[in-house]
Each structure stands twice: as C-alpha cells, then as structure tokens.
Write an enzyme that holds these catalytic residues in place. Sequence first.
Site, short mmCIF file in Angstrom:
data_model
loop_
_atom_site.label_atom_id
_atom_site.label_comp_id
_atom_site.label_asym_id
_atom_site.label_seq_id
_atom_site.Cartn_x
_atom_site.Cartn_y
_atom_site.Cartn_z
N TYR A 204 -2.61 -1.80 10.15
CA TYR A 204 -2.37 -1.83 8.85
C TYR A 204 -0.98 -1.38 8.38
CZ TYR A 204 -3.95 -1.19 3.80
OH TYR A 204 -4.08 -1.29 2.54
N SER B 245 0.89 -1.19 0.12
CA SER B 245 0.00 0.01 0.25
C SER B 245 0.95 1.12 0.06
CB SER B 245 -1.00 -0.11 1.33
OG SER B 245 -1.44 1.40 1.63
#
Length: 257
Positions: free
Chosen positions: A152, A139
């Site tokens: 995350y 990401s």
Amino acid sequence: MQKQQPKTVLITGAASGIGAELAKSFFEAGYQLLLTDINEPDSQIDFPSSDKSVCFVGADLAEESSCKEIVEQGIARFGTIDILINNAGFQHVSPVESFSEQIWHKMIAVMLTAPFLLTKHVWPGMKQNGWGRIINIGSIHSKVASPNKVGYISAKHGLIGLTKTTALEGGPLGITVNAICPAYVRTPLVENQIEAQAETLGISKQDVISDVLLKSAVTGSLIEPSEISSLVLDLCSENAKSVTGASWNIDCGWTAQ
Ligand code: NAD
C-alpha cells in the site's frame, strides 16, 4: 447564449466509502457521472441510478485492458471526460518477509498502474478541450510509512510521483493534477482494519480507534468522507486553475509532528 454542457467526472472505486461520497457530491453539484468499481454500488449512493447523467461500468482495475474500456465507454456515452478521480484502493497488512508477491502486484496494479493508464487514456480528450482536472486519492501513507503495509505504502508513494510528473506536462495544456493525502477516514476500508487490529492486538475496537488509529491525530476523531469530497470539488473548480502538482494533507495534524 449557448447553454453550457455539464462536465463529466470519472470516479474509480465509486461503490463504497470515499468514492461513493464523491459520486453523491458531484451528482448534487450537477456533474455527469461515469462511475466504476469491481463491485456494484451500495445503498450509500443516494441518487437515481436510472438518471441519464449517471453511468456505471463494472470493471476490475487490476486488468490493464479495463482502463481503456472504461474511458471508451464514457466517451461513447458522454462525449468527453473532463475530470478523473483515481480513488479505488484496498489494504493488506503483513510483515515484509511474508508479504504475498501476488498481493504486491495487485496493489501496484490497482493503485498505481491503473491511475497511470486512466490518466493516459483521458489525456487526449482533456488536451483537445484545453481543460482537465485529475485528482489522485493518495494517503498520509504517500508521505510517511507505518510497518506491515509495504504494498500500500509503496503504491501510494508512487502516486505522488505520477501526480507531480503529469502536473508538469499538463500545465501548458490546461490540465491540473493534484493528490489528496488523508489520514484515517470513516469507511469500510478502515472499519475492516479496526476489527482486524482488535483481534490481533487483543484490545477493544474503541481502543484500536483511540490508541492506534488516532494516536497521531491532534483533532481526536476519524475524518468523514464528506471532508474529502469538499476539497476535491474545490480543486475541480474553475478557480483552482493554478493549483497543480500539490499533495493535500487531510491528516488531523499527523505530519506536523
Ligand atoms: P473502500 O474500501 O470503502 O472503497 C474502495 C473501493 O475501491 C471499493 O468500492 C472497492 O470495490 C474498489 N476497488 C478495490 N479494488 C478494486 C479493483 N481491483 N477494481 C475496481 N475497484 C476496486 O475504501 P475507501 O476508504 O473509500 O478508500 C478509497 C481510497 O481512499 C483508496 O484509494 C484508499 O487507499 C484511500 N484512502 C483511504 C483512507 C481511509 O482511511 N479510509 C485513508 C487514506 C486514503
């Protein structure tokens, strides 16, 4: 001349969003698919589920034993796994002081330990074949941080370490390993965040998209899942044999600022 066996790709998180798009793109490109997810695939995946080149294994990647079982089932069905795409993931938003320890452990299990274990289990076959491609879906939060996403962001940063280390080990064996680092992609994962943020911030969903998600996006729009699958297909091609250990931003210019 002997007919070449189609290559087999293992895609995690294949029931939705980017994973479903990857499945569709690889199917159209003639690959055999070993798909896995905790949920059944939804209607977005438009290929015949009865096709003998497609195998779906339902599994929870938070369970360590699942990773070995998925690979064993894939090898029993197709004989080999040539490409691994570690894509499954989920988001949880909370300040660090109230961030649930249980959710922290699950995020690390699904988005870092499972990619490590799947890599470990597909490795001997790729080594034997002298050919392999591993793609870790990271990401933009593998590169930069935002508040309230500690689980995350920690898992996604760790994935870059996994990518670099395995790329170094895989180089002499014909195995390449790369990460893709997207900003906001139009998928259910993001659609849920839009709704949640609109409620928390008391603004409209359109304002969440323009003022929050796209604040750092110079291109001014969300990324489409097909933009991710297009780069992944390129990285899995024969011609990409020297591309390894890299993390590829698809970030609308976010990190150029
Ligand atoms: P999504 O929610 O549409 O799909 C994620 C899939 O992972 C789902 O099908 C879900 O069932 C599966 N999954 C979650 N937990 C699992 C578990 N325990 N076991 C097995 N499967 C599990 O989300 P997406 O946007 O397509 O995300 C795919 C990947 O892309 C994720 O790793 C995500 O972090 C990454 N990513 C997404 C964006 C974005 O903006 N959408 C941006 C950057 C990175």
